[in-house]
Design a protein around this motif. Sequence first.
Motif, PDB file in Angstrom:
ATOM      1  N   HIS A  30       0.892  -1.099   0.054  1.00 19.39           N
ATOM      2  CA  HIS A  30      -0.120   0.043   0.141  1.00 19.39           C
ATOM      3  C   HIS A  30       0.796   1.125  -0.053  1.00 19.39           C
ATOM      4  CE1 HIS A  30      -3.491  -2.238   0.715  1.00 19.39           C
ATOM      5  NE2 HIS A  30      -3.136  -2.950   1.626  1.00 19.39           N
ATOM      6  N   ARG A  31       0.572   2.123  -0.810  1.00 18.86           N
ATOM      7  CA  ARG A  31       1.428   3.413  -0.913  1.00 18.86           C
ATOM      8  C   ARG A  31       0.600   4.596  -0.219  1.00 18.86           C
ATOM      9  NH1 ARG A  31       5.532   3.225  -3.993  1.00 18.86           N
ATOM     10  NH2 ARG A  31       5.971   1.325  -5.396  1.00 18.86           N
ATOM     11  N   THR A  32      -0.761   4.484  -0.400  1.00 17.73           N
ATOM     12  CA  THR A  32      -1.567   5.185   0.507  1.00 17.73           C
ATOM     13  C   THR A  32      -2.499   4.839   1.333  1.00 17.73           C
ATOM     14  OG1 THR A  32      -3.319   5.427  -1.095  1.00 17.73           O
ATOM     15  CG2 THR A  32      -1.501   6.986  -1.512  1.00 17.73           C
ATOM     16  N   GLY A  33      -3.049   5.440   2.288  1.00 20.68           N
ATOM     17  CA  GLY A  33      -4.066   4.755   3.339  1.00 20.68           C
ATOM     18  C   GLY A  33      -4.848   5.693   4.025  1.00 20.68           C
ATOM     19  N   CYS A 143       8.389  21.693  16.647  1.00 21.92           N
ATOM     20  CA  CYS A 143       8.288  21.462  14.993  1.00 21.92           C
ATOM     21  C   CYS A 143       6.836  21.876  14.566  1.00 21.92           C
ATOM     22  CB  CYS A 143       8.699  19.975  14.699  1.00 21.92           C
ATOM     23  SG  CYS A 143       8.795  19.967  12.676  1.00 21.92           S
ATOM     24  N   VAL A 144       6.599  22.562  13.473  1.00 18.59           N
ATOM     25  CA  VAL A 144       5.237  22.906  12.950  1.00 18.59           C
ATOM     26  C   VAL A 144       4.838  22.108  11.594  1.00 18.59           C
ATOM     27  CG1 VAL A 144       3.838  24.782  11.995  1.00 18.59           C
ATOM     28  CG2 VAL A 144       5.267  25.317  13.865  1.00 18.59           C
ATOM     29  N   VAL A 145       3.973  21.248  11.860  1.00 18.08           N
ATOM     30  CA  VAL A 145       3.619  20.352  10.713  1.00 18.08           C
ATOM     31  C   VAL A 145       2.524  20.917   9.974  1.00 18.08           C
ATOM     32  CG1 VAL A 145       2.933  18.077   9.948  1.00 18.08           C
ATOM     33  CG2 VAL A 145       4.440  18.335  11.735  1.00 18.08           C
ATOM     34  N   ARG A 146       2.382  21.375   8.916  1.00 18.90           N
ATOM     35  CA  ARG A 146       0.967  21.756   8.236  1.00 18.90           C
ATOM     36  C   ARG A 146       0.173  20.254   7.498  1.00 18.90           C
ATOM     37  NH1 ARG A 146       1.547  27.096   6.993  1.00 18.90           N
ATOM     38  NH2 ARG A 146       3.638  27.849   7.059  1.00 18.90           N
ATOM     39  N   GLU A 147      -1.181  20.718   7.717  1.00 23.31           N
ATOM     40  CA  GLU A 147      -2.042  19.466   7.327  1.00 23.31           C
ATOM     41  C   GLU A 147      -1.468  18.903   5.837  1.00 23.31           C
ATOM     42  OE1 GLU A 147      -6.672  18.619   6.855  1.00 23.31           O
ATOM     43  OE2 GLU A 147      -5.913  20.666   7.559  1.00 23.31           O
ATOM     44  N   SER A 148      -1.185  19.927   5.028  1.00 20.97           N
ATOM     45  CA  SER A 148      -0.887  19.553   3.537  1.00 20.97           C
ATOM     46  C   SER A 148       0.574  18.773   3.648  1.00 20.97           C
ATOM     47  CB  SER A 148      -0.478  20.725   2.794  1.00 20.97           C
ATOM     48  OG  SER A 148       0.437  21.446   3.086  1.00 20.97           O
ATOM     49  N   GLN A 149       1.264  18.655   4.545  1.00 25.86           N
ATOM     50  CA  GLN A 149       2.590  17.935   4.578  1.00 25.86           C
ATOM     51  C   GLN A 149       2.338  16.656   5.256  1.00 25.86           C
ATOM     52  OE1 GLN A 149       4.541  20.941   7.044  1.00 25.86           O
ATOM     53  NE2 GLN A 149       5.894  21.239   5.278  1.00 25.86           N
ATOM     54  N   VAL A 150       1.244  16.283   5.660  1.00 24.51           N
ATOM     55  CA  VAL A 150       0.845  14.825   6.177  1.00 24.51           C
ATOM     56  C   VAL A 150       0.849  14.044   5.288  1.00 24.51           C
ATOM     57  CG1 VAL A 150      -0.595  13.475   7.852  1.00 24.51           C
ATOM     58  CG2 VAL A 150       0.013  15.780   8.376  1.00 24.51           C
ATOM     59  N   ALA A 151       1.607  12.871   5.177  1.00 21.36           N
ATOM     60  CA  ALA A 151       1.595  11.663   4.282  1.00 21.36           C
ATOM     61  C   ALA A 151       0.829  10.391   4.995  1.00 21.36           C
ATOM     62  CB  ALA A 151       2.813  11.174   3.491  1.00 21.36           C
ATOM     63  N   ALA A 152       0.205   9.701   4.644  1.00 21.95           N
ATOM     64  CA  ALA A 152      -0.375   8.431   5.122  1.00 21.95           C
ATOM     65  C   ALA A 152       0.707   7.374   5.517  1.00 21.95           C
ATOM     66  CB  ALA A 152      -1.718   7.844   4.482  1.00 21.95           C
ATOM     67  N   THR A 153       1.211   7.130   4.533  1.00 22.52           N
ATOM     68  CA  THR A 153       2.341   6.020   4.768  1.00 22.52           C
ATOM     69  C   THR A 153       3.815   6.317   4.424  1.00 22.52           C
ATOM     70  OG1 THR A 153       2.171   5.284   2.212  1.00 22.52           O
ATOM     71  CG2 THR A 153       0.547   4.252   3.896  1.00 22.52           C
ATOM     72  N   GLU A 156       4.394   6.787   0.695  1.00 21.73           N
ATOM     73  CA  GLU A 156       3.685   8.102   0.296  1.00 21.73           C
ATOM     74  C   GLU A 156       4.718   9.128   0.529  1.00 21.73           C
ATOM     75  OE1 GLU A 156       0.036  11.060   0.878  1.00 21.73           O
ATOM     76  OE2 GLU A 156      -0.321   8.636   1.580  1.00 21.73           O
ATOM     77  N   ALA A 157       5.189   9.033   1.722  1.00 22.60           N
ATOM     78  CA  ALA A 157       6.104  10.161   2.074  1.00 22.60           C
ATOM     79  C   ALA A 157       7.507  10.082   1.386  1.00 22.60           C
ATOM     80  CB  ALA A 157       6.235   9.802   3.671  1.00 22.60           C
ATOM     81  N   LEU A 158       8.053   9.126   1.082  1.00 18.86           N
ATOM     82  CA  LEU A 158       9.311   8.890   0.335  1.00 18.86           C
ATOM     83  C   LEU A 158       9.045   9.446  -0.854  1.00 18.86           C
ATOM     84  CD1 LEU A 158      10.363   5.536   1.655  1.00 18.86           C
ATOM     85  CD2 LEU A 158      11.446   7.720   2.473  1.00 18.86           C
ATOM     86  N   ALA A 159       7.820   9.207  -1.474  1.00 17.51           N
ATOM     87  CA  ALA A 159       7.593   9.633  -2.859  1.00 17.51           C
ATOM     88  C   ALA A 159       7.736  10.995  -2.970  1.00 17.51           C
ATOM     89  CB  ALA A 159       6.346   9.235  -3.407  1.00 17.51           C
ATOM     90  N   ARG A 160       7.409  11.921  -1.699  1.00 14.18           N
ATOM     91  CA  ARG A 160       7.370  13.434  -1.807  1.00 14.18           C
ATOM     92  C   ARG A 160       8.767  14.136  -1.565  1.00 14.18           C
ATOM     93  NH1 ARG A 160       2.341  15.432   1.906  1.00 14.18           N
ATOM     94  NH2 ARG A 160       0.901  13.859   1.298  1.00 14.18           N
ATOM     95  N   LEU A 161       9.750  13.106  -1.199  1.00 14.08           N
ATOM     96  CA  LEU A 161      10.978  13.635  -0.678  1.00 14.08           C
ATOM     97  C   LEU A 161      12.052  13.532  -1.760  1.00 14.08           C
ATOM     98  CD1 LEU A 161      11.155  11.859   2.711  1.00 14.08           C
ATOM     99  CD2 LEU A 161      10.876  14.362   2.351  1.00 14.08           C
TER     100      LEU A 161
END
Length: 200
Positions: A30-33, A143-153, A156-161
């Motif tokens: 699974h890449r998203t969740g 640390c400030v985390v914006r909602e748009s920066q949250v990845a499910a898995t 998915e996070a690695l694909a953004r980096l």
Amino acid sequence: MADARTEVLARIRGALGDRSAPVVVPRGYHRTGPGSLDLLAERVADYRATVHRVASDGLVELIGSLLAGRRIVAPTDLPASWLVPSVTWLADSPPLTVEELDGSDGVLTGCAVAIADTGTIVLDAGEAQGRRVLTLLPDYHLCVVRESQVAATVPEALARLDPVRPLTFISGPSATSDIELDRVEGVHGPRTLEVIILRD
């Protein structure tokens, strides 16, 4: 001995068959969740970090209440609105020395991405994050985390980096159990981590 070796290798080759074709590794995970701000908050808190949730119009007030009276390291590109007047800001320009960083009361940063499944925050020295050392020496990290920066898995996070950037994965305050299996915090980074989850 040589005959036995030859026989064993022949059997292995026979069992393997023709392996000249490239092996295709299935990547069906699974890449998203169903990642959500609730799950991220729960997982970050599981790591003994303090979580604050706030709407964008309450961010500056919350930063001010959490950091008032402290000497806080500020990456050079921290949003100007975050630099509240109740804090003594230590700008990292010119770069602060190890002694100055160690003598500060903490650091305020943004992040590159946060992973809801694991409660992990990822820094890549990008916008509002500064040099990697800024988040390793001070004993406190907000640390400030914006909602748009949250990845499910994680996938998915690695694909953004960008894999060539200096990536730091943070799952709670720094801790180790290397010494007689006793948990010791603050050895390899901040002893205290607070996370603001900002609803866009």
